[in-house]
Design a protein around this motif. Structure first.
Motif, short mmCIF file in Angstrom:
data_model
loop_
_atom_site.label_atom_id
_atom_site.label_comp_id
_atom_site.label_asym_id
_atom_site.label_seq_id
_atom_site.Cartn_x
_atom_site.Cartn_y
_atom_site.Cartn_z
N GLY A 123 0.82 -1.20 0.00
CA GLY A 123 0.00 0.00 0.00
C GLY A 123 0.85 1.25 0.00
N ALA A 124 1.87 1.25 0.86
CA ALA A 124 2.73 2.44 0.95
C ALA A 124 3.39 2.73 -0.40
N PHE A 150 -4.45 7.42 7.14
CA PHE A 150 -3.27 6.54 7.16
C PHE A 150 -2.98 6.15 5.72
N HIS A 151 -1.77 6.52 5.27
CA HIS A 151 -1.40 6.21 3.89
C HIS A 151 -0.15 5.34 3.80
N GLU A 226 -8.79 9.01 1.62
CA GLU A 226 -9.39 7.67 1.70
C GLU A 226 -10.90 7.85 1.53
N GLU A 231 -7.60 3.12 9.03
CA GLU A 231 -6.96 3.08 10.34
C GLU A 231 -7.52 4.18 11.25
N ASP A 259 -7.08 6.86 -2.02
CA ASP A 259 -6.34 5.74 -1.43
C ASP A 259 -7.36 4.67 -1.07
N VAL A 261 -6.55 1.54 -0.66
CA VAL A 261 -5.76 0.39 -0.21
C VAL A 261 -6.58 -0.51 0.72
N GLN A 262 -7.33 0.11 1.63
CA GLN A 262 -8.13 -0.70 2.56
C GLN A 262 -9.59 -0.85 2.09
N LYS A 288 -3.51 -4.35 -0.30
CA LYS A 288 -4.24 -5.23 0.63
C LYS A 288 -5.01 -6.37 -0.06
C1 LIG Z 1 -5.64 3.32 3.42
C2 LIG Z 1 -4.26 2.72 3.54
N1 LIG Z 1 -3.28 3.19 2.76
C3 LIG Z 1 -2.04 2.69 2.81
C4 LIG Z 1 -1.72 1.67 3.70
C5 LIG Z 1 -0.33 1.14 3.74
O1 LIG Z 1 -0.31 -0.16 3.25
P1 LIG Z 1 0.95 -1.11 3.51
O2 LIG Z 1 0.94 -1.45 4.95
O3 LIG Z 1 0.69 -2.29 2.62
O4 LIG Z 1 2.16 -0.35 3.11
C6 LIG Z 1 -2.72 1.16 4.54
C7 LIG Z 1 -2.40 0.12 5.51
O5 LIG Z 1 -3.10 -0.14 6.45
C8 LIG Z 1 -4.02 1.70 4.46
O6 LIG Z 1 -5.01 1.26 5.23
#
Ligand SMILES: Cc1ncc(COP(=O)(O)O)c(C=O)c1O
Length: 442
Positions: A123-124, A150-151, A226, A231, A259, A261-262, A288
């Motif tokens: 994700g990062a 949280f990114h 997001e 988070e 974002d 990711v979640q 994720k």
């Molecule tokens: C919305 C969001 N972005 C980015 C990340 C970062 O992902 P990673 O832990 O795979 O680097 C997360 C992780 O929880 C997340 O929830």
């Protein structure tokens, strides 16, 4: 037949205890473990620890195992690809899995016009790539992100993050040019307003105050957001929030970066959570749930935005062929029915929690979409004083009863099971949760 967790040793059991001791000696102490679970194997929603205890998993390995643990079709795809090619590096060479997956994601991503896809491992990395791509494309230096966001934890992604100070402690200076602004956290409105009477004052403030006083909008590259904060507490903004914020972005040529990711990959009942809000983001970051547990991050952007030159960004492992094949199998399963199941079972979970809220005063707020659901705990519903200790104790006690949960925000618990969850598993979760909450905060 209803399946129930099976706990037959003290927790942690003897084998788990030994491994945790070694972990303390050899593994980085920077990880946060809520409880001493040492996993040996898992299938669907059922996780076995090294001592043979069996747990019901409502964490999906932090919202990752979208298709359940070790789904047979994902495993088959992984094994088939592992026999053919493990690695070649998609940054320097071509291979079919990366190309086929890019085509699939590009066609799935919301919005008209052609898209292009960049691959990383997490994700990062997806966020980091979005951050760099936006700078490259706009040649602008400033960015907006949100409190509670949280990114990720790499320096760029961390700079966009505003979740907990421990994540930033001793890491300054971070990337400059980022301004954090309040998110539409209506349960605790940062402006002390109430929705809908507020008429989205939090959005208006960006244009009326921020862009008139401190931030020249024509220097802003992105609004990083997001669709539903993860988070930060599984915070669902009002239906018009993203549309209105995106309007401001469009007006000033700012890229709206989602974002996901979640929240993405079917978790909310749609492939991308932003679809609930009727907004087509300019850039979308994924990870994720995308490959059911294999490491993969992806970034999709309109083709005219992804205009960076060869050599400007890449990753040795990004778009690993095994991860790509796991992702293709995952997406197929999501489209065949798991996304629909997330909506149906998410509604059942939400209804069950709302019912329990009537008998548990400590459940201040129940919120979410699909299988991205949270309960926020308070000591008193009128003052909304956060009940952090209860939250933590409920998670730990649920573990002892065989139910795996995770926290989010300061005082919330998230429910993010695999999208394969069935009715009986939802009901088992609700029943254990009810008992635990009564015991801890009843
Ligand atoms: C919305 C969001 N972005 C980015 C990340 C970062 O992902 P990673 O832990 O795979 O680097 C997360 C992780 O929880 C997340 O929830």
């Amino acid at each position: 037949m209803k399946k129930w967790p099976l706990i037959h040793t003290p927790l942690p059991g003897p084998k788990a205890r030994k491994l945790i001791h070694q972990d303390r000696t050899y593994v980085s102490p920077s990880y946060t473990r809520y409880y001493p679970l040492v996993v040996e194997k898992a299938k669907g929603l059922w996780v076995h620890d090294v001592d043979g205890n069996i747990f019901l998993d409502f964490t999906a390995g932090i919202a990752v195992c979208a298709t359940g643990h070790c789904h047979p079709r994902v495993i088959k795809a992984i094994k088939k690809q592992a026999d053919l090619l493990l690695h070649m590096s998609g940054t320097d060479f071509y291979y079919k899995p990366q190309i086929v997956l890019a085509k699939k994601i590009a066609r799935m991503a919301p919005g008209k016009g052609s898209k292009k896809v960049y691959f990383g491992n997490s994700g990062a990395e997806a966020v980091e790539a979005a951050f760099k791509l936006a700078r490259w494309h706009t040649k602008r230096e400033l960015n907006l992100a949100f409190y509670g966001a949280f990114h990720g934890r790499t320096m760029g992604a961390l700079s966009l993050t505003a979740s907990k100070t421990i994540q930033k402690k001793h890491y300054n200076p971070l990337v400059p040019g980022i301004t954090h602004i309040p998110y539409a956290y209506c349960y605790r409105c940062p402006y002390n307003l109430s929705y809908p009477e507020c008429e989205l004052g939090c959005v208006q403030w960006v244009e009326d105050t921020l862009f008139r006083t401190t931030i020249p909008p024509e220097e802003v590259a992105t609004i990083f957001v997001e669709p539903i904060q993860g988070e930060g507490g599984y915070i669902v903004p009002p239906p018009e929030f993203h549309r209105e914020m995106n309007k401001i972005a469009k007006k000033y040529g700012i890229l709206y970066v989602a974002d996901e990711v979640q929240s993405g990959m079917g978790r909310t009942g749609k492939m991308f959570a932003m679809e609930h809000f009727g907004v087509d983001p300019d850039i979308i970051a994924l990870a994720k749930g995308i490959a059911s547990g294999m490491p993969l991050g992806a970034l999709a952007a309109r083709a005219e935005i992804m205009d960076w030159e060869a050599g400007s960004h890449a990753s040795t492992f990004g778009g690993n062929p095994v991860s790509c094949m796991a992702a293709l199998a995952t997406i197929e399963l999501l489209e065949e029915g798991l996304m629909g199941n997330a909506e149906v079972q998410g509604n059942r979970l939400m209804d069950g929690l709302v019912k329990l809220q009537q008998s548990h005063e400590c459940m201040g707020d129940v919120r979410g979409k699909g299988l991205m659901v949270a309960v926020e705990f308070v000591k008193d519903r009128s003052t909304k004083e956060p009940a952090r200790t209860w939250r933590n104790d409920i998670i730990k006690h649920a573990f002892r009863k065989g139910l795996l949960l995770l926290g989010c925000g300061e005082n919330s618990i998230r429910f993010c099971p695999p999208l394969t969850v069935n009715t009986a598993e939802i009901d088992t979760c609700l029943s254990i949760y009810d008992d635990v909450v009564r015991k801890i905060a009843g």
